[in-house]
Write an enzyme that holds these catalytic residues in place. Structure first.
Site, PDB file in Angstrom:
ATOM      1  CG  ASN A  16      -0.356  -0.205   2.483  1.00 50.93           C
ATOM      2  OD1 ASN A  16       0.818  -0.566   2.579  1.00 50.93           O
ATOM      3  ND2 ASN A  16      -1.104   0.029   3.541  1.00 50.93           N
ATOM      4  CD  GLU A  28       4.917  -0.627  12.737  1.00 47.49           C
ATOM      5  OE1 GLU A  28       3.696  -0.601  12.978  1.00 47.49           O
ATOM      6  OE2 GLU A  28       5.748  -0.018  13.430  1.00 47.49           O
ATOM      7  CB  CYS A  57      -2.026  -0.676   8.447  1.00 49.34           C
ATOM      8  SG  CYS A  57      -0.935   0.739   8.643  1.00 49.34           S
ATOM      9  CD  GLU A 108       8.144   0.866  10.572  1.00 46.80           C
ATOM     10  OE1 GLU A 108       7.070   1.163  10.027  1.00 46.80           O
ATOM     11  OE2 GLU A 108       9.070   0.281   9.983  1.00 46.80           O
TER      12      GLU A 108
HETATM   13  P1  NDP Z   1       1.150  -9.530   3.421  1.00 50.30           P
HETATM   14  O1  NDP Z   1       1.229  -9.932   4.838  1.00 50.30           O
HETATM   15  O2  NDP Z   1       0.465 -10.396   2.456  1.00 50.30           O
HETATM   16  O3  NDP Z   1       2.634  -9.320   2.839  1.00 50.30           O
HETATM   17  C1  NDP Z   1       3.579  -8.462   3.446  1.00 50.30           C
HETATM   18  C2  NDP Z   1       4.955  -8.772   2.898  1.00 50.30           C
HETATM   19  O4  NDP Z   1       5.432 -10.001   3.441  1.00 50.30           O
HETATM   20  C3  NDP Z   1       4.994  -8.941   1.381  1.00 50.30           C
HETATM   21  O5  NDP Z   1       6.202  -8.416   0.885  1.00 50.30           O
HETATM   22  C4  NDP Z   1       4.936 -10.442   1.240  1.00 50.30           C
HETATM   23  O6  NDP Z   1       5.404 -10.902   0.011  1.00 50.30           O
HETATM   24  C5  NDP Z   1       5.826 -10.878   2.396  1.00 50.30           C
HETATM   25  N1  NDP Z   1       5.635 -12.248   2.849  1.00 50.30           N
HETATM   26  C6  NDP Z   1       4.563 -13.058   2.711  1.00 50.30           C
HETATM   27  N2  NDP Z   1       4.795 -14.259   3.315  1.00 50.30           N
HETATM   28  C7  NDP Z   1       6.035 -14.196   3.848  1.00 50.30           C
HETATM   29  C8  NDP Z   1       6.842 -15.116   4.598  1.00 50.30           C
HETATM   30  N3  NDP Z   1       6.411 -16.332   4.938  1.00 50.30           N
HETATM   31  N4  NDP Z   1       8.078 -14.728   4.978  1.00 50.30           N
HETATM   32  C9  NDP Z   1       8.537 -13.493   4.673  1.00 50.30           C
HETATM   33  N5  NDP Z   1       7.830 -12.585   3.965  1.00 50.30           N
HETATM   34  C10 NDP Z   1       6.587 -12.925   3.558  1.00 50.30           C
HETATM   35  O7  NDP Z   1       0.550  -8.069   3.443  1.00 50.30           O
HETATM   36  P2  NDP Z   1       0.011  -7.210   2.227  1.00 50.30           P
HETATM   37  O8  NDP Z   1       1.127  -6.908   1.298  1.00 50.30           O
HETATM   38  O9  NDP Z   1      -1.211  -7.875   1.734  1.00 50.30           O
HETATM   39  O10 NDP Z   1      -0.367  -5.850   2.955  1.00 50.30           O
HETATM   40  C11 NDP Z   1      -1.577  -5.658   3.597  1.00 50.30           C
HETATM   41  C12 NDP Z   1      -1.422  -5.856   5.089  1.00 50.30           C
HETATM   42  O11 NDP Z   1      -0.384  -5.039   5.589  1.00 50.30           O
HETATM   43  C13 NDP Z   1      -2.662  -5.459   5.853  1.00 50.30           C
HETATM   44  O12 NDP Z   1      -2.951  -6.403   6.849  1.00 50.30           O
HETATM   45  C14 NDP Z   1      -2.268  -4.152   6.507  1.00 50.30           C
HETATM   46  O13 NDP Z   1      -2.972  -3.856   7.659  1.00 50.30           O
HETATM   47  C15 NDP Z   1      -0.825  -4.359   6.757  1.00 50.30           C
HETATM   48  N6  NDP Z   1      -0.139  -3.073   6.864  1.00 50.30           N
HETATM   49  C16 NDP Z   1       0.331  -2.672   8.081  1.00 50.30           C
HETATM   50  C17 NDP Z   1       0.912  -1.443   8.238  1.00 50.30           C
HETATM   51  C18 NDP Z   1       1.470  -1.025   9.560  1.00 50.30           C
HETATM   52  O14 NDP Z   1       2.338  -0.181   9.575  1.00 50.30           O
HETATM   53  N7  NDP Z   1       1.016  -1.536  10.671  1.00 50.30           N
HETATM   54  C19 NDP Z   1       1.021  -0.510   7.119  1.00 50.30           C
HETATM   55  C20 NDP Z   1       0.545  -1.050   5.873  1.00 50.30           C
HETATM   56  C21 NDP Z   1      -0.035  -2.290   5.771  1.00 50.30           C
HETATM   57  P3  NDP Z   1       4.395 -10.964  -1.261  1.00 50.30           P
HETATM   58  O15 NDP Z   1       3.193 -10.160  -0.958  1.00 50.30           O
HETATM   59  O16 NDP Z   1       5.207 -10.394  -2.325  1.00 50.30           O
HETATM   60  O17 NDP Z   1       4.057 -12.388  -1.419  1.00 50.30           O
END
Ligand code: NDP
Length: 483
Positions: free
Chosen positions: A152, A249, A283, A457
């Site tokens: 995002n 996060e 998020c 952060e």
């Molecule tokens: P995901 O949890 O699907 O993915 C986050 C990242 O982790 C991606 O780069 C993903 O790779 C990677 N990933 C997935 N599985 C693994 C693993 N087993 N080991 C290591 N890395 C892995 O989140 P989204 O990208 O769908 O983002 C949305 C989510 O993020 C929402 O829940 C939102 O609330 C949260 N979010 C939190 C924020 C905060 O600061 N608290 C800010 C923004 C979003 P890939 O997707 O390429 O497979």
């Protein structure tokens, strides 16, 4: 190809290609066209990235903090100069409207670089008097840090992690979401042009498996993830095997409480910002909007009138206020939640539809008469879907606001000064807003409690998560030994 990068990865100060890795097609969410193709990192690429980070880190850590700060400050200036190009690329990659990316993404990234550049030279240890002897502490870097980002806010997430890591003398290997691989490469280019030595900020592409391999690498000392709770669980567990430091996060289902003495227009603005910005893919969104009963009908009326007026469309048009969701999959998920809300008996006030394609658009949607047990009030939807719930009194709403497994953020709208602070003190959330919502200035620590995460952060607090304390005892007299 509208946005093809120079190469898939950025390693040891340069763009690097390896076509052996699986192809990742980058899709512009507004028209579903392929705008770039990159390759996922192979084990050989990952090895080069981590090895170069490890090689570069010791020398960087040995520099004076002002020298490190100078590099970050230069990078911030360049990021600002290139704001338009960065924003256009971010809009192509994420589908977020240019109206937003021009002010929220590279801008926030530049602020992070400036903030931690300013902070770096001020970080010192302490001296501890012990009678004749004394001790002192040194704040040292952790080593190689892994950053893993969500889709995002790709530029912002990369900068929020890289800035404190680099300021404190660490190196970082960053894996963006496979859905949004483009802007992080530009961040790496800018840091390098600003004088960051080769190897200190490397970018590797790939999906979860690449992230997982990175987290398990023995040379990685710390993992910072921005993502969902299920991914957070996996990454936290993998990091625990090596007793690595973590910052998590994660997601949320944050409450936004509107008391009947609040300014109606401000409260509606806050609720809209907290649900519709970035098409709801934020998020910290206040997706459970609790409105005190006496204000409810007037609130819903203004909310509906202002929500239908939101301009959906081509995100590259600066007049557009809301773009599409990130992917077909996310679109399906959000539409499923909308169906679920309807089926559970929530009242659809506005939206609920998906404009005809192409593009993963969902109309801004408001449900009223939502009850706490409905799925749409419990689970993170990550789309433009607001749930309005009503309440009678303060104790009741606090209990209901806290009855969630998440604890990322919370908001209160009221003109009663003492009530505002009293309520906030009882809310279980890492970040709270009073009469505002979703503002995340760099000076303010940011993070969650409960399932929403660990660590912080931004702000001075982030320094602790990218450094460790070494204690040094100094004996000033004879050594007393019993033998
Ligand atoms: P995901 O949890 O699907 O993915 C986050 C990242 O982790 C991606 O780069 C993903 O790779 C990677 N990933 C997935 N599985 C693994 C693993 N087993 N080991 C290591 N890395 C892995 O989140 P989204 O990208 O769908 O983002 C949305 C989510 O993020 C929402 O829940 C939102 O609330 C949260 N979010 C939190 C924020 C905060 O600061 N608290 C800010 C923004 C979003 P890939 O997707 O390429 O497979």
């Amino acid at each position: 190809m509208r946005a093809q990068p120079s190469a898939s990865h950025f390693i040891d100060g340069d763009f690097v290609e390896d076509t052996q890795g699986e192809v990742i097609e980058v899709i512009h969410p507004a028209d579903e066209t392929v705008i770039a193709r990159v390759h996922a990192a192979t084990p050989a690429i990952l090895e080069r990235a981590v090895a170069s980070a490890q090689r570069a880190q010791a020398d960087w850590a040995a520099r004076r903090p002002v020298e490190r700060a100078r590099v970050l400050a230069r990078a911030a200036a360049t990021l600002r100069e290139r704001n338009r190009a960065m924003s256009e690329l971010e809009t192509l990659d994420t589908g977020k409207p240019l109206q937003e990316t021009l002010v929220a993404d590279a801008e926030s990234g530049a602020e992070a670089l400036e903030f931690f550049a300013g902070l770096a030279p001020t970080v010192t240890g302490e001296t501890i008097p012990l009678g004749g002897d004394f001790a002192y502490t040194l704040r040292e870097p952790l080593g190689v840090c892994a950053g893993i980002g969500a889709w995002n806010y790709p530029t912002q997430i990369a900068c929020w992690k890289a800035a404190p890591a680099l300021a404190m003398g660490n190196a970082m290997v960053f894996k963006p979401s496979e859905l949004t691989p483009l802007c992080t490469l530009e961040v790496a280019r800018i840091l390098t042009e600003a004088g960051l030595p080769a190897g200190l900020f490397n970018v590797v592409q790939g999906a979860g498996a690449v992230g997982d391999a990175l987290v398990r690498d023995e040379r990685v000392a710390k993992v910072s993830l921005t993502g969902s709770v299920p991914t957070g669980r996996k990454v936290y567990a993998a990091a625990a095997e090596g007793i690595r430091h973590v910052t998590m996060e994660l997601g949320g289902k944050s409450p936004l409480i509107v008391f009947d003495d609040a300014s109606l227009e401000d409260a509606v603005s806050g609720a809209m910002l907290g649900n519709f910005y970035s098409a709801g893919q934020v998020c910290t969104n206040g997706t459970r909007v609790f409105v005190q009963r006496a204000l409810r009908e007037r609130f819903l009326e203004r909310l509906a009138a202002r929500s239908v007026a939101i301009r959906l469309g081509d995100p590259m048009d600066e007049a557009t206020q809301m773009g599409p969701l990130i992917s077909a999959r996310q679109h399906e998920t959000v539409m499923r939640y909308i169906e679920d809300g309807r089926a559970a008996g929530a009242r659809l006030v506005t939206g609920g539809t998906a404009p005809d394609g192409p593009g993963y658009f969902v109309a801004p949607t408001v449900f009223a008469d939502v009850s706490d047990d409905m799925t749409i009030a419990r689970e993170e939807i990550f789309g433009p879907v607001m749930c309005v719930l009503d309440f009678e009194d303060e104790d009741e709403v606090i209990a209901r606001a806290n009855a969630s497994e998440f604890g990322l953020a919370a908001g209160v709208f009221t003109n009663d000064l003492t009530r505002a602070h009293r309520v906030v003190s009882r809310l279980q959330a890492g970040t709270c807003w009073i009469n505002s919502y979703n503002l995340t200035p760099l000076e303010m620590p940011f993070g969650g409690v409960k399932l929403s995460g660990v660590g912080r952060e931004n702000g001075r607090a982030a320094i602790e998560h990218y450094s460790q304390v070494k204690s040094v005892h100094v004996g000033m007299g004879p050594v007393e030994a019993p033998y």
